[in-house]
Write a protein that holds these residues in place. Structure first.
Motif, PDB file in Angstrom:
ATOM      1  N   PHE A   6       5.261  -1.754  27.125  1.00 14.43           N
ATOM      2  CA  PHE A   6       4.352  -2.330  28.111  1.00 14.43           C
ATOM      3  C   PHE A   6       4.418  -3.839  28.010  1.00 14.43           C
ATOM      4  CE2 PHE A   6       1.761  -1.521  24.322  1.00 14.43           C
ATOM      5  CZ  PHE A   6       1.075  -2.708  24.135  1.00 14.43           C
ATOM      6  N   GLY A   7       3.756  -4.529  28.948  1.00 13.88           N
ATOM      7  CA  GLY A   7       3.784  -5.987  28.926  1.00 13.88           C
ATOM      8  C   GLY A   7       2.525  -6.567  29.528  1.00 13.88           C
ATOM      9  N   PHE A   8       2.389  -7.889  29.362  1.00 10.87           N
ATOM     10  CA  PHE A   8       1.218  -8.616  29.852  1.00 10.87           C
ATOM     11  C   PHE A   8       1.659  -9.708  30.822  1.00 10.87           C
ATOM     12  CE2 PHE A   8      -0.132  -7.293  25.507  1.00 10.87           C
ATOM     13  CZ  PHE A   8      -1.125  -6.407  25.906  1.00 10.87           C
ATOM     14  N   SER A   9       0.874  -9.914  31.849  1.00 10.47           N
ATOM     15  CA  SER A   9       1.201 -10.925  32.846  1.00 10.47           C
ATOM     16  C   SER A   9       0.985 -12.336  32.298  1.00 10.47           C
ATOM     17  CB  SER A   9       0.331 -10.729  34.092  1.00 10.47           C
ATOM     18  OG  SER A   9      -1.007 -11.105  33.816  1.00 10.47           O
ATOM     19  N   ARG A  10       1.468 -13.297  33.040  1.00  8.32           N
ATOM     20  CA  ARG A  10       1.278 -14.714  32.690  1.00  8.32           C
ATOM     21  C   ARG A  10      -0.197 -15.064  32.566  1.00  8.32           C
ATOM     22  NH1 ARG A  10       0.014 -19.312  35.562  1.00  8.32           N
ATOM     23  NH2 ARG A  10       1.127 -21.262  35.046  1.00  8.32           N
TER      24      ARG A  10
END
Length: 321
Positions: free
Chosen positions: A115-119
């Protein structure tokens, strides 16, 4: 008989909680393994062909559920990804179910997920873990805040900064097309095999920077720019499937590769394609040649990395810093 059964049950309850092991009734010959503690505090006789003592066997048969009680394996995460724009790979026991802020994540048969996180991700996120034994774990994640650079680019053609209505319609169609391929949640597992840089060259633009184009504020830069000459071979950063090879207004010629579980890489401003849509590629395989198509001031590779609709910072992923 009832007294004997009652005594056995009483001892087993005491042994299960206090880890008390009964001594053998009489020597059974050479016992090289005597004294080896086994699960549930049961004594292993160690004699060839004997296995657990008869007493232990009866105790095991009486309470088989205790044998199934095993501590669930811990879920690990790549800690450096817990930041704005960060990419996280997790590892859990096979059969674990995971969700991020209520969104279910695909988990491989080996227990890997991503998974990832936005700016602009906020400081908190919630990871819900359902272990194979159905134990529920709520893990609160702290997402580190980052400071972003500002980049000013002048000399762009006015139409590239403020498109006319017809061009704007094209841009909207292309945006929908790109969103569709990035939304695919495929079972591919290329993201688990590590990543390499798509090219070698000076970094001329970084992820997250606020962009001022011809003096006008525009959306942040969601990629990593490699200043390489036209025609430079570009490599697939990980194994995957080519889901898009087309020409766009802003990106110019671009290629998108699906690495599984919503993880995608994008290569833009290309002068030539070396792959076609639907093709499977290996890590390091040439996929295109760099160029100066689309909205550019000179030849370079614009490389983007994303988790579904969220663009992530490629630099820690492909350069390790």
């Amino acid at each position: 008989m009832r007294g004997t059964v009652g005594a056995i049950r009483a001892w087993f309850r005491r042994a299960a909680t206090e880890h008390v092991c009964p001594p053998p009734a009489a020597p059974l010959g050479p016992t090289p393994n005597r004294g080896v503690q086994r699960p549930l505090g049961l004594w292993w006789d160690g004699s060839e062909g004997q296995g657990p003592s008869a007493f232990a066997r009866r105790a095991l048969l009486a309470t088989p559920a205790l044998l199934l009680a095993r501590p669930a394996a811990a879920v690990t995460l790549t800690e450096r990804g817990l930041t704005q724009g960060g990419f996280v790979i997790g590892q859990a026991a096979p059969g674990t179910r995971v969700s991020l802020d209520g969104r279910a994540l695909r988990v491989t048969l080996q227990g890997a997920f991503a998974f990832g996180f936005s700016r602009d991700q906020g400081p908190r996120a919630a990871l819900t873990i359902i272990h194979p034994d159905n134990r529920r774990e709520e893990r609160r994640l702290t997402v580190a805040h980052r400071q972003w650079q500002e980049q000013r680019i002048n000399g762009l053609p006015p139409a590239q900064v403020t498109p006319d209505p017809e061009t704007l319609q094209r841009i909207l169609r292309e945006r929908e097309k790109l969103a569709a391929v990035r939304a695919v949640d495929s079972p591919l597992t290329g993201f688990t095999e590590g990543f390499i840089a798509p090219a070698q060259g000076r970094i001329s633009g970084v992820y997250g920077s606020r962009r001022i184009l011809n003096g006008q504020p525009r959306q942040p830069h969601y990629g990593l720019d490699f200043a390489v000459p036209t025609g430079t071979p570009l490599k697939a950063v990980a194994p995957g499937r080519v889901t898009l090879a087309d020409s766009f207004h802003f990106f110019g010629n671009l290629v998108v590769i699906d690495h599984g579980h919503g993880v995608n890489s994008l290569y833009a401003h290309l002068s030539a394609f070396d792959v076609r849509e639907g093709q499977m590629v290996t890590k390091g395989e040439p996929v295109a040649r760099s160029g100066a198509t689309g909205r550019v001031t000179g030849p370079h590779l614009h490389f983007s990395f994303s988790w579904f609709e969220t663009f992530l910072d490629p630099q820690p992923v492909v350069l390790g810093a």
